[in-house]
Design a protein around this motif. Structure first.
Motif, mmCIF file in Angstrom:
data_model
loop_
_atom_site.group_PDB
_atom_site.id
_atom_site.type_symbol
_atom_site.label_atom_id
_atom_site.label_comp_id
_atom_site.label_asym_id
_atom_site.label_seq_id
_atom_site.Cartn_x
_atom_site.Cartn_y
_atom_site.Cartn_z
ATOM 1 N N UNK A 247 23.082 41.277 71.564
ATOM 2 C CA UNK A 247 23.275 41.448 73.001
ATOM 3 C C UNK A 247 24.106 40.305 73.582
ATOM 4 N N UNK A 248 23.810 39.073 73.167
ATOM 5 C CA UNK A 248 24.572 37.919 73.657
ATOM 6 C C UNK A 248 26.036 38.018 73.239
ATOM 7 N N UNK A 249 26.266 38.477 72.021
ATOM 8 C CA UNK A 249 27.637 38.657 71.536
ATOM 9 C C UNK A 249 28.363 39.717 72.361
ATOM 10 N N UNK A 250 27.670 40.821 72.621
ATOM 11 C CA UNK A 250 28.275 41.898 73.417
ATOM 12 C C UNK A 250 28.579 41.421 74.837
ATOM 13 N N UNK A 251 27.658 40.680 75.430
ATOM 14 C CA UNK A 251 27.843 40.171 76.789
ATOM 15 C C UNK A 251 29.025 39.209 76.883
ATOM 16 N N UNK A 252 29.253 38.476 75.785
ATOM 17 C CA UNK A 252 30.347 37.500 75.797
ATOM 18 C C UNK A 252 31.687 38.119 75.432
ATOM 19 N N UNK A 253 31.689 39.427 75.071
ATOM 20 C CA UNK A 253 32.920 40.154 74.733
ATOM 21 C C UNK A 253 33.670 39.481 73.582
ATOM 22 N N UNK A 254 32.901 39.128 72.553
ATOM 23 C CA UNK A 254 33.484 38.461 71.391
ATOM 24 C C UNK A 254 34.298 39.447 70.544
ATOM 25 N N UNK A 255 35.124 38.901 69.684
ATOM 26 C CA UNK A 255 35.943 39.699 68.776
ATOM 27 C C UNK A 255 35.076 40.544 67.837
ATOM 28 N N UNK A 256 35.515 41.739 67.471
ATOM 29 C CA UNK A 256 34.760 42.558 66.506
ATOM 30 C C UNK A 256 34.568 41.875 65.158
ATOM 31 N N UNK A 257 35.440 40.915 64.822
ATOM 32 C CA UNK A 257 35.312 40.219 63.545
ATOM 33 C C UNK A 257 33.987 39.463 63.425
ATOM 34 N N UNK A 258 33.347 39.237 64.544
ATOM 35 C CA UNK A 258 32.089 38.497 64.540
ATOM 36 C C UNK A 258 30.990 39.259 63.801
ATOM 37 N N UNK A 259 31.194 40.553 63.608
ATOM 38 C CA UNK A 259 30.195 41.382 62.927
ATOM 39 C C UNK A 259 29.968 40.909 61.492
ATOM 40 N N UNK A 260 31.002 40.389 60.849
ATOM 41 C CA UNK A 260 30.877 39.998 59.436
ATOM 42 C C UNK A 260 29.885 38.852 59.254
ATOM 43 N N UNK A 261 30.084 37.702 59.898
ATOM 44 C CA UNK A 261 29.089 36.634 59.728
ATOM 45 C C UNK A 261 27.740 36.991 60.339
ATOM 46 N N UNK A 262 27.728 37.811 61.390
ATOM 47 C CA UNK A 262 26.457 38.220 61.988
ATOM 48 C C UNK A 262 25.636 39.054 61.009
ATOM 49 N N UNK A 263 26.297 39.906 60.245
ATOM 50 C CA UNK A 263 25.594 40.704 59.235
ATOM 51 C C UNK A 263 24.983 39.802 58.166
ATOM 52 N N UNK A 264 25.722 38.778 57.744
ATOM 53 C CA UNK A 264 25.192 37.834 56.764
ATOM 54 C C UNK A 264 23.978 37.100 57.320
ATOM 55 N N UNK A 265 24.047 36.745 58.592
ATOM 56 C CA UNK A 265 22.933 36.052 59.241
ATOM 57 C C UNK A 265 21.675 36.919 59.237
ATOM 58 N N UNK A 266 21.788 38.154 59.689
ATOM 59 C CA UNK A 266 20.616 39.023 59.746
ATOM 60 C C UNK A 266 20.087 39.342 58.348
ATOM 61 N N UNK A 267 20.987 39.485 57.386
ATOM 62 C CA UNK A 267 20.558 39.745 56.007
ATOM 63 C C UNK A 267 19.738 38.568 55.474
ATOM 64 N N UNK A 268 20.167 37.360 55.799
ATOM 65 C CA UNK A 268 19.433 36.179 55.341
ATOM 66 C C UNK A 268 18.035 36.138 55.947
ATOM 67 N N UNK A 269 17.926 36.475 57.233
ATOM 68 C CA UNK A 269 16.612 36.489 57.876
ATOM 69 C C UNK A 269 15.673 37.478 57.194
#
Length: 308
Positions: A247-269
């Motif tokens: 949600x914070x990423x969406x609110x900040x209108x970040x680049x779609x490329x952010x999905x790649x490291x975000x996926x790694x982050x959630x996978x690690x959790x």
């Protein structure tokens, strides 16, 4: 009262530079947990997250390196000060819990007066760092002292001391964000709440090591509260964290490329959740420490959004 010392897991490094430091310094270094660097990371990482998130929203590119360094120094000083204060308050309890019985105050290798003086010195370093920030960030930073002062008592009055730790340990998010932007907004608030949930998850894992001894001495924790259901609760905290980060990423209108490291982050959790065994103290400690990687992955996620 007999404690189960057989379950004890050393939460410091097996050997570290602290063990090679001058003998007179070792109790102070252990009082500030320099033999347990994970705490420094977990205090500094939210500050860096706040700096990165601020740059996404403003489209300013790379964060201020000087601010990043200041927050690293401040995290080291204030984590040490916080641990010293915690040990002052908990010195009698620590002596009755297997994992903490050899902490300097509990073991008598540092006097109470020496601990207070050491605390004052570390707090002074933290204050010097804080005074380098804009006035509004200084005010927000000083407000954290209320959280820090109350934290050691939470385990005595609530089953949710991990939630209070989350509020305290992640205060660097608003301080850093406000230092970089001069404002409070939705991105900052959502990121802060997400980080509180992250701490609720990893500190519930950490508290599993002490659950038996905590029950004997009357200390409360989410590990004791959740018991056999802890794995599901940790999954819930991490899942809510991932949703709020998205949600914070969406609110900040970040680049779609952010999905790649975000996926790694959630996978690690969720790999932590998959591997969690509350009966295995050594594994719980290892999973807790692995949150340095989780935090770095989230910093990398926000860095990607700031850079691209």
């Amino acid at each position: 009262m007999q404690l189960n010392f057989d379950r004890r897991v050393a939460d410091s490094l097996p050997t570290s530079w602290v063990d090679r430091a001058p003998l007179a310094l070792r109790p102070y270094l252990r009082l500030a947990r320099y033999d347990r660097p994970i705490g420094f990371w977990l205090l500094a990482l939210p500050c860096w997250m706040g700096l990165m998130a601020a740059r996404i929203g403003d489209g300013l590119g790379l964060p201020d390196l000087w601010l990043a360094v200041l927050f690293a120094i401040g995290a080291i000083a204030m984590r040490g000060a916080g641990c010293t204060y915690n040990d002052i308050v908990d010195r009698e309890l620590d002596a009755r819990v297997a994992r903490t019985a050899d902490r300097p105050l509990a073991a008598g290798t540092v006097t109470l007066k020496q601990a207070w003086l050491f605390l004052a010195g570390q707090a002074l370093v933290g204050l010097i760092v804080l005074l380098q920030l804009p006035l509004i960030a200084i005010a927000v930073g000083l407000a954290s002292l209320l959280l820090v002062a109350a934290y050691p008592f939470m385990k005595r009055i609530t089953w949710w001391p991990q939630a209070w730790l989350g509020l305290t340990f992640n205060w660097g998010v608003p301080v850093a964000y406000i230092a970089a932007t001069g404002r409070v907004d939705g991105v900052m608030i959502v990121l802060y709440i997400a980080c509180v949930l992250w701490t609720l998850g990893y500190d519930t894992i950490y508290a599993q090591q002490d659950s038996e001894d905590d029950a004997l001495v009357g200390v409360k924790s989410t590990a004791r509260l959740f018991g056999e259901s802890s794995q599901y609760w940790v999954a819930g905290f991490y899942g809510a964290n991932a949703i709020l980060i998205a949600l914070a990423i969406w609110m900040s209108q970040a680049t779609p490329w952010i999905v790649i490291p975000f996926t790694l982050y959630t996978a690690h959790l969720f790999n932590q959740v998959r591997r969690l065994d509350i009966e295995d103290g050594a594994r719980c400690l290892a999973l807790f420490k692995s949150n340095r990687i989780s935090g770095l992955l989230l910093v990398a996620t926000l860095f990607t959004g700031a850079l691209i």
